[in-house]
Design an enzyme around this catalytic site. Sequence first.
Site, short mmCIF file in Angstrom:
data_model
loop_
_atom_site.label_atom_id
_atom_site.label_comp_id
_atom_site.label_asym_id
_atom_site.label_seq_id
_atom_site.Cartn_x
_atom_site.Cartn_y
_atom_site.Cartn_z
N GLU A 1 8.12 12.43 0.21
CA GLU A 1 7.63 12.37 1.60
C GLU A 1 7.08 10.99 1.92
OE1 GLU A 1 4.45 15.19 1.26
OE2 GLU A 1 5.75 16.92 1.04
N PRO A 2 7.89 9.94 1.82
CA PRO A 2 7.34 8.62 2.14
C PRO A 2 7.19 8.42 3.64
CG PRO A 2 9.67 8.44 1.55
CD PRO A 2 9.31 9.90 1.44
N GLY A 3 6.10 7.78 4.03
CA GLY A 3 5.86 7.47 5.44
C GLY A 3 5.73 5.97 5.62
N ARG B 1 -5.99 0.87 13.04
CA ARG B 1 -6.29 0.81 11.60
C ARG B 1 -7.49 -0.07 11.25
NH1 ARG B 1 -3.28 -1.10 8.34
NH2 ARG B 1 -3.74 0.31 6.63
N CYS C 1 -14.28 -1.55 25.18
CA CYS C 1 -15.73 -1.69 25.16
C CYS C 1 -16.34 -1.00 23.95
CB CYS C 1 -16.31 -1.12 26.46
SG CYS C 1 -15.57 -1.94 27.87
N GLU C 2 -16.08 -1.56 22.78
CA GLU C 2 -16.62 -1.09 21.50
C GLU C 2 -16.70 -2.30 20.58
OE1 GLU C 2 -17.31 2.04 20.30
OE2 GLU C 2 -16.58 3.17 22.02
N TYR D 1 -10.20 2.00 9.26
CA TYR D 1 -10.24 1.81 7.80
C TYR D 1 -10.63 0.39 7.39
CZ TYR D 1 -6.62 5.47 8.52
OH TYR D 1 -5.88 6.55 8.94
N GLY E 1 2.95 8.13 -0.05
CA GLY E 1 1.76 7.37 -0.39
C GLY E 1 1.97 5.96 -0.90
N TYR F 1 1.30 4.06 11.34
CA TYR F 1 -0.06 4.45 11.70
C TYR F 1 -0.64 3.54 12.78
CZ TYR F 1 0.64 7.33 7.61
OH TYR F 1 1.16 8.23 6.72
C1 LIG Z 1 0.61 11.31 5.27
C2 LIG Z 1 1.38 12.12 4.30
C3 LIG Z 1 2.50 11.58 3.68
C4 LIG Z 1 2.94 10.15 3.86
O1 LIG Z 1 2.01 9.23 3.38
P1 LIG Z 1 2.36 7.67 3.37
O2 LIG Z 1 1.19 7.05 2.75
O3 LIG Z 1 2.55 7.27 4.79
O4 LIG Z 1 3.61 7.51 2.56
C5 LIG Z 1 3.23 12.39 2.84
N1 LIG Z 1 2.87 13.69 2.62
C6 LIG Z 1 1.79 14.23 3.20
C7 LIG Z 1 1.45 15.64 2.92
C8 LIG Z 1 1.02 13.47 4.06
O5 LIG Z 1 -0.07 14.03 4.62
#
Ligand SMILES: *Cc1c(COP(=O)(O)O)cnc(C)c1O
Length: 426
Positions: free
Chosen positions: A284-286, A323, A355-356, A327, A247, A383
Amino acid sequence: MSSHRLPGHPFVAYRNSTLHIENVALDALIADHGTPLFVYSKASMLSALAAYQRGLAGRNVQICYAMKANSTLGVLQVFVQAGCGFDIVSGGELDRVLAAGGDAQKVIFSGVGKTTAEMRQALAAGIGCFNVESEAELAVLSSVAVSAGLCANVSIRVNPNVDPKTHPYISTGLKDNKFGVAHEDALRIYQYAASLEGLRVTGIDCHIGSQITDSTPYLDAMDRVLDLVDAIEASGIALQHIDFGGGLGINYHQDTPPEADMLWQQLLAKVDARGHGGKKLMIEPGRSLVGNAGVCVTEVLYLKPGEHKNFCIIDAAMNDLPRPAMYQAFHTIVPLTANPAREAPTLYDVVGPVCESGDWIGRDRKLSVHAGEYLAVLSAGAYCTSMASNYNTRGRAAEVLVDDADARLIRRRETSQDQMRQEILA
Ligand SMILES: *Cc1c(COP(=O)(O)O)cnc(C)c1O
């Protein structure tokens, strides 16, 4: 040679007025690969990962890249080679991890709607842990495990009910959203999980949202999670790990998220002060690992002046960069070639060909561009391609991974034939 770095994008810079990623000039890639084209910096991903590794140095920790942020195999390979595990949210993502050479034991499976087929697939692959999001899911997972003659490691996703102060669509830790179990129900649900034959309770999990730019919600969530750890352990259920989710935000535009190492210094101080420093930590960084590692290179097709608005129509669209439409997100847009001698900039809405009316990439941007020139949409590593669609029968864009001066194609541009392959004429 003159060089000009872009704030928040340490591996993207103008050199001799041409935008580079690491040591590759982006305009040189266009002839080979066309546009729209996503280009990623490997060094940027590894440097973002290193900030977490510094913050968690000396700890028993497993970093699981949340691959829904960008699940292209060539990107996954970077994290496999760096020793990461993966946070997955579908059986398809598990297939991708294995195809990229990832270790199933380092996989954690999140998500509110796992199917029994996905559970069987993940158990057979021997994943590390299921992050379970409801009582109903616990019961189903237990029976799937029993019928497979296996035992599923589980942690339960608890909802700390803190407001991450981000966009409502990417806020996940509040009471009224679909994720996790309520704080006040967690202890009872842990006891239920511990009573189920097919499950081995190993940890606790939370994930409060995405694009979080303030450390306060994290610190509050950690307190709430540690309260539960104490209560669960006092009830006789030992927990081996704490999974604190992902997150952490990135700088899209004047965002100032905490650095991962600084944030973890603060969080670890809390964990230690409350006597849980010996537990294994999972994260769990994304977005924070890949978001600012990517740019999308796009051609200006037409300039269309209007009475109230001028439009800059580009060849990338909401199907490539979803995005802004989803958002109202902001992506910085810069010219591929900086030309200070140009005419004064004009205010444009930068829009795609779909076309939106929702197909805009940037609003009210000052640009000095002509048709046939190129722009780069920044912060396009997370994303974007993983959310891409074929709307308007547009093929998915090509993707290139840059490592120093080396540029490698990691996804060929999708053709119409690729798109129609699964379809059957009646
Ligand atoms: C999407 C998600 C993440 C990663 O979130 P980021 O904002 O991209 O870091 C981690 N854990 C879970 C369960 C998620 O759904």
